[in-house]
Design an enzyme around this catalytic site. Structure first.
Site, PDB file in Angstrom:
ATOM      1  N   GLU A   1       0.863  -1.190   0.000  1.00 26.00           N
ATOM      2  CA  GLU A   1       0.000   0.000   0.000  1.00 26.00           C
ATOM      3  C   GLU A   1       0.897   1.237   0.000  1.00 26.00           C
ATOM      4  OE1 GLU A   1      -3.692   2.077   2.351  1.00 26.00           O
ATOM      5  OE2 GLU A   1      -2.004   1.269   3.480  1.00 26.00           O
TER       6      GLU A   1
ATOM      7  N   ASP B   1     -11.190   1.560   2.602  1.00 23.94           N
ATOM      8  CA  ASP B   1     -10.757   2.905   2.996  1.00 23.94           C
ATOM      9  C   ASP B   1     -11.459   4.026   2.249  1.00 23.94           C
ATOM     10  OD1 ASP B   1      -8.985   2.164   4.974  1.00 23.94           O
ATOM     11  OD2 ASP B   1      -7.294   1.980   3.605  1.00 23.94           O
TER      12      ASP B   1
HETATM   13  C1  NOJ Z   1      -4.215   1.733   5.679  1.00 26.86           C
HETATM   14  C2  NOJ Z   1      -5.360   0.804   5.927  1.00 26.86           C
HETATM   15  O1  NOJ Z   1      -5.902   0.395   4.715  1.00 26.86           O
HETATM   16  C3  NOJ Z   1      -6.332   1.556   6.792  1.00 26.86           C
HETATM   17  O2  NOJ Z   1      -7.569   0.912   6.905  1.00 26.86           O
HETATM   18  C4  NOJ Z   1      -5.693   1.781   8.122  1.00 26.86           C
HETATM   19  O3  NOJ Z   1      -6.556   2.549   8.912  1.00 26.86           O
HETATM   20  C5  NOJ Z   1      -4.368   2.524   7.990  1.00 26.86           C
HETATM   21  N1  NOJ Z   1      -3.557   2.004   6.937  1.00 26.86           N
HETATM   22  C6  NOJ Z   1      -3.576   2.422   9.250  1.00 26.86           C
HETATM   23  O4  NOJ Z   1      -3.187   1.108   9.462  1.00 26.86           O
END
Ligand code: NOJ
Length: 549
Positions: free
Chosen positions: A254, A328
């Site tokens: 990510e 997200d």
């Molecule tokens: C990215 C994740 O996809 C998200 O859901 C999370 O809140 C943050 N990183 C922190 O871990």
């Protein structure tokens, strides 16, 4: 070990476990529920799963705050349910990805508990800073979720850094002992039989030396000092060389704020690459400025630019994942599509990305066109980021305006339980659901769409089957046509002996069909369509067609 790059031929399904399916009636989605639905996932043509975190966690960020990396949370069924699920997934030839969250842990993790008491060897597992004589915080960085990035810890008498919630202290990846812990975690799950990892904000793990103030970045102050930090490639290479390359596994990074050029420094398909694929955010920014909390009007041209730039710049150098939704962001259909043309735009969205080069990911419920949840009371929000934003923004606006902004921006908009059928709680649980079920479940649910051959669900099935059948979708050269059009996305894929043209309308108006030069429709077969008649010289609202030569 030879790495076979099996992920290039697969389609993944993301499970956000607490809202997927409850198997034991306690109101919380769990792995027994996943076991029940593995055949369903496979029936979509998906042969890989990414699990958002299922480890023991106090749940301050719905599992992204991990208290034990080597176990499965009891509420999800514990290790017994996980192993049963893994066995069944293997029988069905479904690959399994775990979420690796090692930028931070939960403050309830044993490492943090010991670190705050300066118990060795944990003293330097986190990023601690003493109080300053001027009373200021150690630096001016913001957290991504809850105000400033520093919180005072009474036990240790120092500040700790948290780039996310207060309960998510950042690990000190510069400490070799922490990197050894990460390697242990990777090995633990790979030895158990999982096939790889999605790596949470992995580009944040190396902070600039001295943690300097940031005077440039307009929001999330500090980000340039920790995103793509000085040692990130070195640490990722260490994970690869010491662990990952000894398994036939896959890693998905990510990466907030990453360009295709930057992405290549992580995922190039040569010996320099440290990981396999990357979750980039540009495809999510056709209706916002950098974050969902700064919404703008949807721009198809912006969407197309993002899609095309990644297709072109990675071609022949790297292979990436493709997605429209995850846990997200609010649901894509009301953002890039249209609720007035719910079914048609749900299908057009599918066609707009499923024929690109890469490995597609679907987020649970996307395949039935689930839409945003719209609570009537801000107290109903669960998500830490949403609650903070609500409490700190637009304070002088009326309630309805503030709520609408949240519907449009909140991650909770896409975190309601999957709508399986039209029975109580959408068939998600026989108990009391942990979270609210979207009230539209009697009309949007899996069971209903299974019965309807014209449903969004069946469209996804057909599109996925088609992409798997046609080599051109994997290998063909990508070209975007009519890039200046703000109503149509037209792209082709081409290789010797096979040619595909995808035409997607993104407007509620009837528009003339535009076919690029050199594509003779009289010899083409329409292999996918979302209106009964695909022969007209005009496109209906949100019509899509896929032609094959
Ligand atoms: C990215 C994740 O996809 C998200 O859901 C999370 O809140 C943050 N990183 C922190 O871990």
């Amino acid at each position: 070990m030879e790495q076979t790059k099996w992920y290039k031929d697969r389609v993944f399904y993301q499970i956000w476990p607490r809202s997927f399916k409850d198997g034991n009636g306690d109101g919380m989605g769990d792995l027994w529920g996943v076991c029940e639905k593995l055949e369903y996932i496979k029936s979509l043509g998906c042969d890989g799963i990414w699990f958002s975190p299922i480890y023991p966690s106090p749940g301050a960020d719905c599992g992204y705050d991990i208290a034990d990396y080597m176990d499965i949370a009891p509420e999800f069924g514990g290790m017994e349910a996980f192993q049963a699920m893994l066995k069944r997934a293997k029988e069905l030839d479904i690959k399994v990805l775990m979420d690796l969250v090692v930028n931070h842990t939960s403050d309830e993790h044993e490492w943090f508990q010991k670190s705050r008491q300066r118990i060795e060897p944990y003293t330097d597992y986190y990023i601690w800073r003493p109080a300053r004589p001027d009373g200021k915080l150690p630096n001016n960085w913001d957290s991504n979720f809850e105000g400033k990035a520093w919180t005072w810890d009474e036990v240790r008498g120092e500040y700790y850094l948290h780039l996310f919630a207060v309960k998510q202290p950042d690990l000190n990846m510069d400490n070799p002992l922490v990197r050894e812990e990460v390697k242990k975690i990777l090995k633990f799950w790979l030895d158990m039989g999982v096939d790889g990892f999605r790596e949470d904000v992995i580009t944040y793990i190396s902070k600039k030396e001295g943690l300097p103030n940031d005077h440039l970045f307009p929001i999330y102050k500090g980000m340039p000092n920790y995103n793509h930090g000085p040692h990130v490639h070195e640490y990722l290479m260490e994970f690869k060389q010491d662990v990952l390359q000894h398994y036939d596994c896959m890693t998905l990074a990510e990466a907030p704020l990453v360009s295709p050029k930057k992405a290549l420094t992580y995922i190039a398909e040569d010996e320099t690459g440290q990981m396999d694929m990357m979750i980039q955010f540009q495809c999510q920014c056709a209706d916002c400025l950098f974050t969902d909390y700064l919404p703008t009007k949807f721009s198809l041209r912006k969407m197309k630019r993002a899609f095309s730039s990644w297709q072109h710049k990675l071609r022949g150098k790297a292979w990436n994942m493709l997605y429209l939704e995850n846990h997200d962001h609010p649901r894509i259909l009301p953002r890039y599509g249209s609720l007035d043309y719910w079914k048609q735009s749900g299908k057009t969205l599918a066609a707009s990305y499923l024929f690109l080069q890469g490995t597609p990911f679907l987020y649970q419920g996307q395949e039935i066109g689930m839409v945003n949840w719209e609570p009537s009371d801000p107290e109903m929000y669960e998500d830490v980021q949403t609650r903070y934003n609500y409490a700190h923004s637009n304070l002088n606006k009326p309630l309805d305006v503030r709520l609408k902004k949240m519907w449009r921006s909140s991650r909770d908009s896409a975190r309601t339980p999957v709508q399986w059928d039209n029975t109580a709680n959408a068939g998600f649980t026989t108990g009391t659901p942990w979270f609210y079920v979207n009230e539209n479940y009697p009309s949007i649910n899996v069971a209903q769409q299974e019965q309807d051959p014209d449903s969004i669900l069946h469209f996804y099935r057909k599109a996925i089957a088609l992409r798997k059948r046609l080599p051109v979708v994997k290998e063909g050269e990508y070209r975007e046509h009519f890039p200046l059009s703000s109503t149509q996305y037209v792209y082709s894929r081409q290789m010797p002996g096979e040619k595909l043209l995808v035409v997607c309308s993104f407007t509620g108006k009837v528009t003339p069909l535009r076919i690029p030069k050199g594509f003779d429709l009289s010899h083409a077969e329409v292999v996918l369509q979302n209106y009964p008649d695909a022969s007209a010289a005009t496109l209906q609202p949100y019509e899509c067609r896929v032609y094959l030569w």
